[in-house]
Motif scaffolding. Structure first.
Motif, mmCIF file in Angstrom:
data_model
loop_
_atom_site.group_PDB
_atom_site.id
_atom_site.type_symbol
_atom_site.label_atom_id
_atom_site.label_comp_id
_atom_site.label_asym_id
_atom_site.label_seq_id
_atom_site.Cartn_x
_atom_site.Cartn_y
_atom_site.Cartn_z
ATOM 1 N N LEU A 143 0.810 -1.219 0.000
ATOM 2 C CA LEU A 143 0.000 0.000 0.000
ATOM 3 C C LEU A 143 0.843 1.270 0.000
ATOM 4 C CD1 LEU A 143 -2.878 -1.094 2.386
ATOM 5 C CD2 LEU A 143 -3.076 -0.574 -0.046
ATOM 6 N N GLY A 144 2.147 1.113 0.201
ATOM 7 C CA GLY A 144 2.979 2.294 -0.018
ATOM 8 C C GLY A 144 3.829 2.760 1.131
ATOM 9 N N GLY A 145 3.975 1.959 2.179
ATOM 10 C CA GLY A 145 4.879 2.340 3.261
ATOM 11 C C GLY A 145 4.571 3.716 3.798
ATOM 12 N N GLU A 146 5.506 4.615 3.682
ATOM 13 C CA GLU A 146 5.364 5.938 4.282
ATOM 14 C C GLU A 146 4.534 6.904 3.427
ATOM 15 O OE1 GLU A 146 6.500 6.816 7.456
ATOM 16 O OE2 GLU A 146 6.607 4.629 7.421
ATOM 17 N N GLY A 147 4.282 6.546 2.179
ATOM 18 C CA GLY A 147 3.517 7.449 1.309
ATOM 19 C C GLY A 147 4.384 8.600 0.813
ATOM 20 N N ARG A 158 -3.584 2.109 8.310
ATOM 21 C CA ARG A 158 -5.023 2.019 8.572
ATOM 22 C C ARG A 158 -5.724 1.238 7.473
ATOM 23 N NH1 ARG A 158 -6.536 8.271 9.716
ATOM 24 N NH2 ARG A 158 -4.882 8.659 11.223
ATOM 25 N N MET A 159 -5.269 1.479 6.234
ATOM 26 C CA MET A 159 -5.898 0.810 5.096
ATOM 27 C C MET A 159 -5.655 -0.694 5.169
ATOM 28 S SD MET A 159 -7.795 1.852 2.683
ATOM 29 C CE MET A 159 -8.767 0.624 1.843
ATOM 30 N N ALA A 160 -4.452 -1.088 5.580
ATOM 31 C CA ALA A 160 -4.133 -2.516 5.707
ATOM 32 C C ALA A 160 -5.084 -3.168 6.699
ATOM 33 C CB ALA A 160 -2.682 -2.690 6.144
ATOM 34 N N SER A 161 -5.281 -2.513 7.833
ATOM 35 C CA SER A 161 -6.178 -3.067 8.853
ATOM 36 C C SER A 161 -7.608 -3.140 8.323
ATOM 37 C CB SER A 161 -6.159 -2.197 10.112
ATOM 38 O OG SER A 161 -4.851 -2.093 10.601
ATOM 39 N N ARG A 162 -7.985 -2.112 7.588
ATOM 40 C CA ARG A 162 -9.358 -2.069 7.046
ATOM 41 C C ARG A 162 -9.593 -3.219 6.058
ATOM 42 N NH1 ARG A 162 -12.691 3.117 5.301
ATOM 43 N NH2 ARG A 162 -14.190 2.145 3.886
ATOM 44 N N ILE A 163 -8.624 -3.427 5.187
ATOM 45 C CA ILE A 163 -8.763 -4.501 4.192
ATOM 46 C C ILE A 163 -8.863 -5.860 4.876
ATOM 47 C CG2 ILE A 163 -7.528 -5.744 2.356
ATOM 48 C CD1 ILE A 163 -6.601 -2.995 1.327
ATOM 49 N N LEU A 164 -8.084 -6.019 5.946
ATOM 50 C CA LEU A 164 -8.125 -7.296 6.666
ATOM 51 C C LEU A 164 -9.328 -7.389 7.594
ATOM 52 C CD1 LEU A 164 -4.372 -7.756 7.597
ATOM 53 C CD2 LEU A 164 -5.708 -9.123 5.983
ATOM 54 N N GLY A 165 -10.048 -6.297 7.746
ATOM 55 C CA GLY A 165 -11.192 -6.309 8.651
ATOM 56 C C GLY A 165 -10.759 -6.320 10.109
ATOM 57 N N MET A 166 -9.578 -5.729 10.384
ATOM 58 C CA MET A 166 -9.066 -5.741 11.765
ATOM 59 C C MET A 166 -9.309 -4.417 12.469
ATOM 60 S SD MET A 166 -5.488 -7.640 10.979
ATOM 61 C CE MET A 166 -4.798 -7.737 12.613
#
Ligand SMILES: Nc1nc2c(ncn2[C@@H]2O[C@H](COP(=O)(O)OP(=O)(O)OP(=O)(O)O)[C@@H](O)[C@H]2O)c(=O)[nH]1
Ligand SMILES: Nc1nc2c(ncn2[C@@H]2O[C@H](COP(=O)(O)OP(=O)(O)OP(=O)(O)O)[C@@H](O)[C@H]2O)c(=O)[nH]1
Ligand SMILES: [K+]
Ligand SMILES: [Mg+2]
Ligand SMILES: [Mg+2]
Lengths: 281, 295
Positions: free
Chosen positions: B82-86, B287-295
């Motif tokens: 998703l891009g690390g630090e952006g 945050r996006m990683a957690s959202r995708i995993l539903g965590m």
């Protein structure tokens, strides 16, 4: 589905084609399970035959016998009322314009109510559609109460004795409780004039698994009677409507095939499935 | 956490060592979780492949318990993709900086144009909004309303609704911006399908006319499996330097973020989180990683 005998790869390709079309895991699993069972029972030998069976299963999942006609004819002196709802940017306003076009081409009279009083230039957009297709548009000032604009539109439609009133509503995400309550109120206020004949949920064909939640919540709030699947002219397959039909029993009635006034068509399950599987012409 | 993931992690907990069977079983569940989150199938396959490699390597070397190891690896991999630090917006050495927006119909481009203008103005910039969607009914009015709300000038020499040449408008806007001493130009364009060759050629024409510092691909967080095909089409048709994910205030899991990153390799710059101009944030991969995993 290129080889002719059936092996694990055949099944994987079938599953992948359904998942890749946004049919979703649950519906895909159920459909493939049934397909395996039927393949066993029928002694199906070739991949081509399995593919034909798959198409049959998908069409069956869409309940092709269901009535998909739009209830747009007036009862006695009162116009039919059609409400158009859905999430932001799905294609509601465009769909209102296209439906008006079809009805007017059929010799009916149509009035549209701009009950999206929220989004920038939403009423202007509907007014542009109105002048394009020859329908009067009732609108309120920006920020007006959408329920009262909808009420006024239907009132005006009754007075001018049009055949059909289309109510365009603001886009809203179904997890916004306040906005969903507002939509429920729009419908209840409109119903002071009499029952709403159709509540159409506009679903964007690019939508993934969230589409099922959209259908579930909008149905809970305003009792959706049909789906319009828009943007089917793109590469998206719109497979989520299979899950919507299976889970909620809401039929797709119309499909959107472009941005122009004539880019609206009745939903044809067989044609839809052919396009979904990439077997169409 | 989603039921599915808490289920497998529960099963892994308490076991001493990560076996190949554990890894395979976990990978299967992760695959399903990603598909349910709308990550596109080819992207899921690539992700699972990497995950297995890493999990095998990690099994012998680390001191964490197996469940912790898998969670950590999945999360790290997702954040990585998703891009690390952006990254921040790229500004031109010689102003004006030109930002062009592109994407499918209804994705949220015009709204984003207003949001960017407001945000940049608050940072002391002098942005100019350019109405180069002359197609969609009243797109020009919509941008004018948003410009007014943001307190930013809108360059709209053509009323649109099918009339006028968007490439010309875009070209002229740069001169206008220079005359008015605007340091940022934000070009709103019509929604278009990846397979619409004529419209994609128009987008390329607008790009060539304004020579943008950023071409931002706006994608709806609700988009499903089509994200890959669409991102490829815009990557090849106009070129993408950054991505904005819109409608993140919804409850879609937003797997499209992963798909688009995979296809374009370009950073996700911002999250669009509502209909109002202030509903806008920088993008947070974690945050996006957690959202995708539903965590
Ligand atoms: N390609 C294609 N574009 C469509 C279709 N239907 C609508 N659009 C486009 O999608 C965009 C959004 O359409 P609208 O009708 O404004 O959507 P809406 O649901 O009313 O949007 P909001 O009111 O902002 O929530 C516009 O650019 C339309 O031209 C379709 O069937 N195909
Ligand atoms: N909830 C929510 N709505 C959004 C967001 N961004 C845009 N919208 C809404 O989505 C709809 C479409 O937004 P637009 O900005 O008109 O999209 P567009 O890409 O310019 O559409 P076209 O020009 O028709 O292609 C509008 O109703 C916006 O208010 C967001 O982040 N969250
Ligand atoms: K399609
Ligand atoms: Mg609308
Ligand atoms: Mg726009």
């Amino acid at each position: 589905l290129s080889r002719d005998h059936i092996d694990d790869d055949t099944w994987e390709e079938i599953e992948d084609s359904l998942i890749g079309a946004d049919v979703g895991i649950e519906a895909t699993t159920a459909i493939v399970e049934r397909l395996r069972e039927r393949t066993r029972v029928l002694g199906t030998k070739t991949a081509a035959d399995v593919r034909a069976l798959l198409a049959e299963e998908l069409v069956a999942a869409l309940e092709p016998g269901m009535d998909r006609t739009l209830r747009s004819a007036p009862t006695g002196d009162t116009p039919a009322v059609i409400m158009v709802v859905g999430v932001n940017g799905a294609g509601k306003t465009t769909t209102c314009g296209k439906i008006a076009r079809v009805l007017i081409a059929d010799g009916r009279t149509v009035l549209m109510g701009a009950a999206d009083t929220f989004r920038a230039a939403a009423a202007e957009q509907l007014a542009t559609w109105g002048s394009r297709v020859g329908a009067e548009v009732v609108r309120g000032p920006e920020g007006a109460d959408p329920a009262s604009v909808a009420f006024d539109a239907v009132k005006r439609g009754i007075e001018t004795r049009v055949d059909t009133v289309l109510v365009d509503t603001a886009g809203r995400l179904q997890n916004k409780v306040g906005l969903m309550d507002e939509l429920g109120k729009v419908k209840r206020v409109v119903e002071k004039h009499g029952p709403v004949d159709e509540t159409l949920l506009v679903l964007d064909a690019t939508t993934g698994q969230n589409g099922l939640e959209q259908a579930r919540v909008f149905t809970e709030v305003v009792d959706v009677t049909g789906v319009v699947l828009t943007k089917l002219d793109g590469t998206a397959k719109g497979g989520i409507v299979i899950a919507v039909q299976r889970k909620l029993g809401i039929p797709v009635k119309l499909v959107g095939l472009g941005e122009g006034p004539d880019d609206l068509a009745p939903f044809e399950p067989v044609q839809f499935v052919d396009a979904l599987l990439g077997t169409g012409a | 956490m989603s039921d599915r993931l808490s289920g497998i992690f529960g099963k892994l907990r308490g076991k001493g060592k990560l076996t190949d069977a554990d890894i395979d079983a976990t990978a299967r569940e992760i695959r399903l979780a990603l598909l349910e989150a709308d990550v596109a199938l080819p992207v899921v396959k690539a992700f699972i492949h990497t995950l297995k490699e890493r999990a095998r390597g990690a099994a012998v070397s680390e001191a964490l318990n197996p469940a912790q190891q898998v969670i950590k690896i999945v999360h790290e991999e997702l954040i990585g993709v998703l891009g690390g630090e952006g990254r921040r917006l790229q500004f031109a050495k010689n102003p004006p900086t030109v930002i062009m927006l592109a994407g499918l119909q209804g994705a949220g481009k015009t709204t984003l144009a207003g949001k960017l203008a407001r945000w940049l103005k608050a940072q002391g910039h002098q942005p100019l909004l350019v109405a180069a969607d002359l197609q969609r009914p009243n797109a020009v009015n919509q941008l004018q309303v948003l410009g007014q709300r943001a307190g930013v000038e809108v360059y709209a020499p053509s009323g649109g609704n099918g009339e006028g040449d968007p490439i010309q408008v875009a070209r002229d806007s740069i001169e206008h911006a220079k005359r008015q001493a605007r340091d940022i130009v934000i070009v709103d364009t019509a929604g278009r399908l990846g397979i619409d060759e004529e419209m994609m050629a128009q987008a390329a024409g607008i790009r060539d006319a304004v020579d943008p510092d950023e071409v931002i691909f706006v994608i709806d967080a609700m988009v499903g499996q089509d994200a890959v095909r669409t991102a490829e089409a815009f990557r090849d048709g106009v070129g993408i330097t950054g991505v904005v994910l819109s409608k993140l205030d919804g409850d879609a899991r937003g797997g499209a973020a992963l798909s688009v990153r995979h296809v374009t390799g370009q950073p996700i710059l911002f999250a669009s989180t509502g209909e109002k101009l202030e509903d806008f944030d920088v993008f947070h991969p974690d945050r996006m990683a957690s959202r995708i995993l539903g965590m």
